[in-house]
Motif scaffolding. Structure first.
Motif, PDB file in Angstrom:
ATOM      1  N   UNK A 188       0.841  -1.205   0.000  1.00  0.00           N
ATOM      2  CA  UNK A 188       0.000   0.000   0.000  1.00  0.00           C
ATOM      3  C   UNK A 188       0.874   1.253   0.000  1.00  0.00           C
ATOM      4  N   UNK A 189       1.950   1.237   0.787  1.00  0.00           N
ATOM      5  CA  UNK A 189       2.843   2.398   0.808  1.00  0.00           C
ATOM      6  C   UNK A 189       3.498   2.653  -0.540  1.00  0.00           C
ATOM      7  N   UNK A 190       3.939   1.588  -1.191  1.00  0.00           N
ATOM      8  CA  UNK A 190       4.562   1.748  -2.518  1.00  0.00           C
ATOM      9  C   UNK A 190       3.545   2.266  -3.526  1.00  0.00           C
ATOM     10  N   UNK A 191       2.311   1.742  -3.467  1.00  0.00           N
ATOM     11  CA  UNK A 191       1.268   2.208  -4.389  1.00  0.00           C
ATOM     12  C   UNK A 191       0.972   3.688  -4.183  1.00  0.00           C
ATOM     13  N   UNK A 192       0.872   4.137  -2.923  1.00  0.00           N
ATOM     14  CA  UNK A 192       0.633   5.555  -2.645  1.00  0.00           C
ATOM     15  C   UNK A 192       1.814   6.409  -3.096  1.00  0.00           C
ATOM     16  N   UNK A 193       3.042   5.908  -2.925  1.00  0.00           N
ATOM     17  CA  UNK A 193       4.217   6.651  -3.367  1.00  0.00           C
ATOM     18  C   UNK A 193       4.232   6.799  -4.883  1.00  0.00           C
ATOM     19  N   UNK A 194       3.912   5.718  -5.600  1.00  0.00           N
ATOM     20  CA  UNK A 194       3.872   5.787  -7.064  1.00  0.00           C
ATOM     21  C   UNK A 194       2.787   6.752  -7.532  1.00  0.00           C
ATOM     22  N   UNK A 195       1.633   6.722  -6.871  1.00  0.00           N
ATOM     23  CA  UNK A 195       0.554   7.646  -7.242  1.00  0.00           C
ATOM     24  C   UNK A 195       0.968   9.094  -6.991  1.00  0.00           C
ATOM     25  N   UNK A 196       1.630   9.354  -5.878  1.00  0.00           N
ATOM     26  CA  UNK A 196       2.056  10.720  -5.569  1.00  0.00           C
ATOM     27  C   UNK A 196       3.092  11.200  -6.577  1.00  0.00           C
ATOM     28  N   UNK A 197       4.041  10.337  -6.919  1.00  0.00           N
ATOM     29  CA  UNK A 197       5.060  10.725  -7.903  1.00  0.00           C
ATOM     30  C   UNK A 197       4.421  10.968  -9.260  1.00  0.00           C
ATOM     31  N   UNK A 198       3.493  10.086  -9.681  1.00  0.00           N
ATOM     32  CA  UNK A 198       2.849  10.262 -10.976  1.00  0.00           C
ATOM     33  C   UNK A 198       2.003  11.516 -11.053  1.00  0.00           C
ATOM     34  N   UNK A 199       1.270  11.832  -9.975  1.00  0.00           N
ATOM     35  CA  UNK A 199       0.420  13.027  -9.984  1.00  0.00           C
ATOM     36  C   UNK A 199       1.216  14.313  -9.950  1.00  0.00           C
ATOM     37  N   UNK A 200       2.453  14.273  -9.449  1.00  0.00           N
ATOM     38  CA  UNK A 200       3.273  15.488  -9.381  1.00  0.00           C
ATOM     39  C   UNK A 200       4.264  15.607 -10.534  1.00  0.00           C
ATOM     40  N   UNK A 201       4.341  14.604 -11.366  1.00  0.00           N
ATOM     41  CA  UNK A 201       5.261  14.651 -12.520  1.00  0.00           C
ATOM     42  C   UNK A 201       4.513  14.310 -13.806  1.00  0.00           C
ATOM     43  N   UNK A 202       3.260  14.752 -13.905  1.00  0.00           N
ATOM     44  CA  UNK A 202       2.464  14.424 -15.089  1.00  0.00           C
ATOM     45  C   UNK A 202       3.078  15.004 -16.357  1.00  0.00           C
ATOM     46  N   UNK A 203       3.513  16.265 -16.294  1.00  0.00           N
ATOM     47  CA  UNK A 203       4.096  16.913 -17.471  1.00  0.00           C
ATOM     48  C   UNK A 203       5.360  16.204 -17.912  1.00  0.00           C
ATOM     49  N   UNK A 204       6.200  15.814 -16.954  1.00  0.00           N
ATOM     50  CA  UNK A 204       7.428  15.097 -17.292  1.00  0.00           C
ATOM     51  C   UNK A 204       7.116  13.755 -17.926  1.00  0.00           C
ATOM     52  N   UNK A 205       6.119  13.047 -17.396  1.00  0.00           N
ATOM     53  CA  UNK A 205       5.752  11.760 -17.975  1.00  0.00           C
ATOM     54  C   UNK A 205       5.253  11.924 -19.407  1.00  0.00           C
ATOM     55  N   UNK A 206       4.487  12.993 -19.677  1.00  0.00           N
ATOM     56  CA  UNK A 206       4.034  13.247 -21.046  1.00  0.00           C
ATOM     57  C   UNK A 206       5.216  13.524 -21.967  1.00  0.00           C
ATOM     58  N   UNK A 207       6.189  14.290 -21.485  1.00  0.00           N
ATOM     59  CA  UNK A 207       7.387  14.539 -22.292  1.00  0.00           C
ATOM     60  C   UNK A 207       8.138  13.245 -22.574  1.00  0.00           C
ATOM     61  N   UNK A 208       8.233  12.368 -21.570  1.00  0.00           N
ATOM     62  CA  UNK A 208       8.939  11.093 -21.768  1.00  0.00           C
ATOM     63  C   UNK A 208       8.212  10.230 -22.799  1.00  0.00           C
ATOM     64  N   UNK A 209       6.885  10.173 -22.695  1.00  0.00           N
ATOM     65  CA  UNK A 209       6.109   9.373 -23.665  1.00  0.00           C
ATOM     66  C   UNK A 209       6.272   9.936 -25.076  1.00  0.00           C
ATOM     67  N   UNK A 210       6.207  11.270 -25.209  1.00  0.00           N
ATOM     68  CA  UNK A 210       6.368  11.877 -26.533  1.00  0.00           C
ATOM     69  C   UNK A 210       7.768  11.614 -27.091  1.00  0.00           C
ATOM     70  N   UNK A 211       8.795  11.732 -26.256  1.00  0.00           N
ATOM     71  CA  UNK A 211      10.162  11.483 -26.719  1.00  0.00           C
ATOM     72  C   UNK A 211      10.351  10.022 -27.119  1.00  0.00           C
TER      73      UNK A 211
END
Length: 397
Positions: A69-92
């Motif tokens: 549960x802790x790892x899942x919450x950590x991944x969700x927090x990282x994903x919600x705060x780095x959405x723009x970076x993740x979009x850039x990574x997917x586009x690249x």
């Protein structure tokens, strides 16, 4: 002179004094026989280790559940705060997979991969830069023309019989005058305009910064793509590694061919639309051709949207012009669907029409234009995995 040059070349080949080779993160070997160590001999003297804790033990289940549960919450927090970076990574990554077939083709022609990457990226940058260098002055000219002509269009509409009849019945002119006075005298509204201008400037700056980040990431991904694949394959169990590699190569190859094929289809679509608009005298032909090229990148629905949009704008030149353009363009879409796309996309992906429409709508709803672009390759990858893994497993049971 020749002797001096030879000595200089020999000197350049020698390493610099004190220089060390660059550290590289190497992959461990496939299989390695471990020799007995003194620690192992000591453990043999003190007896064999006991059995591991059972995975059904309450303490083990509670601890691992809490960690999960802790790892899942950590991944969700990282994903919600780095959405723009993740979009850039997917586009690249999407761009890198699209340029990889070109680089591999150059490698087949005995061109080193580094040189192939430089050639492919330089050609793409030069094409995009030349396109925008030609397009931006035309856009500025035509937008200026629109701004200059807008007052005359508004005045013609105000002087029309339709507006006069509506104004006599509902008092539209007086209502518009009152609303404009309220807007001008409202400081919050004027502040909102200023804030909107500042926000537009920051949006443009963020867009340019994002384009630079995507370009740099695309270069790194393109250079490291073979190593990334090799590392990814090593994460799979050794008994299934060959199958994972075959499926992954099929997916990445189809994505690359799809990107190149869609770019060619969009370019042909925009070129045909520009030629027809130029012949018929549709206003703002260059600007509309650019819009058609962008919309044509969106599969299935992009061409239809572009056709409807340009047809509506062609109505300003007369309904006959709009009808002729609509007939020509939508006839071309049928020709493209049955003759051009099958030949260009024959090495790309094959997705049923209903699945393609649903995936494009879903991808656009989640990630916008980027989601619509990667929707069909993603759907094709999922269908391939379902066919080769799930269906095969079900058939064997």
């Amino acid at each position: 002179m020749a002797g001096v040059l030879i000595a200089l070349a020999r000197r350049l080949r020698q390493p610099l004094p004190g220089a060390q080779p660059r550290l590289r993160f190497e992959m461990p070997p496939e299989h390695e026989e471990e020799a007995p160590t003194p620690e192992a001999e000591d453990s043999a003297r003190f007896g064999d280790p006991g059995p591991r804790m059972s995975s059904k033990h309450p303490l083990y289940v509670g601890f691992m559940g809490t960690v999960g549960v802790g790892v899942a919450l950590l991944v969700y927090w990282i994903g919600s705060n780095t959405t723009q970076l993740l979009l850039w990574i997917v586009a690249a990554l999407f761009i890198a997979l699209g340029l990889d077939p070109v680089v591999r083709w150059l490698e087949g022609k005995k061109v080193p991969r580094a040189a192939g990457i430089v050639v492919a990226v330089s050609a793409l940058t030069l094409a995009v830069g030349s396109f925008f260098a030609t397009l931006i002055p035309t856009i500025v000219q035509q937008v200026t023309q629109i701004v200059q002509e807008a007052p005359r269009w508004i005045q013609d509409f105000i002087d029309s019989d339709f507006f006069r009849s509506v104004d006599n019945q509902f008092g539209v002119r007086e209502r518009i005058t009152l609303e404009l006075e309220k807007f001008v005298n409202n400081p919050e509204a004027m502040g909102g305009i200023f804030g909107g201008v500042v926000g537009f400037g920051s949006t443009v700056a963020n867009g340019l910064f994002g384009a630079l980040i995507v370009l740099v990431l695309s270069l790194y991904f393109l250079a490291a793509l073979p190593a990334m694949k090799k590392w990814g394959y090593r994460l799979a169990p050794r008994s299934r590694r060959a199958r994972v590699e075959a499926l992954s190569e099929e997916i990445t190859g189809s994505v690359g061919n799809y990107v190149i094929g869609q770019a060619v289809v969009a370019l042909l679509n925009a070129t045909f639309a520009f030629i027809v608009m130029s012949i018929l005298g549709v206003p703002f032909a260059v600007l509309l051709a650019f819009v058609v090229a962008l919309l044509a990148f969106i599969p299935l629905v992009g061409g239809m949207i572009a056709g409807v949009l340009v047809t509506l704008i062609a109505l300003t030149a007369g309904w006959q012009t709009a009808v002729v353009y609509a007939i020509c363009y939508f006839a071309y879409l049928q020709f493209e669907a049955y003759f051009i796309s099958p030949r260009i996309m024959q090495k790309a992906v094959a997705v049923p029409g209903a699945v393609a429409v649903i995936s494009v709508i879903a991808g656009g709803s989640i990630l916008g234009v980027l989601g619509a672009l990667i929707a069909i390759p993603t759907a094709a990858a999922i269908m391939l995995l379902v066919k080769e893994i799930f269906i095969v497993r079900q058939d064997n049971h």
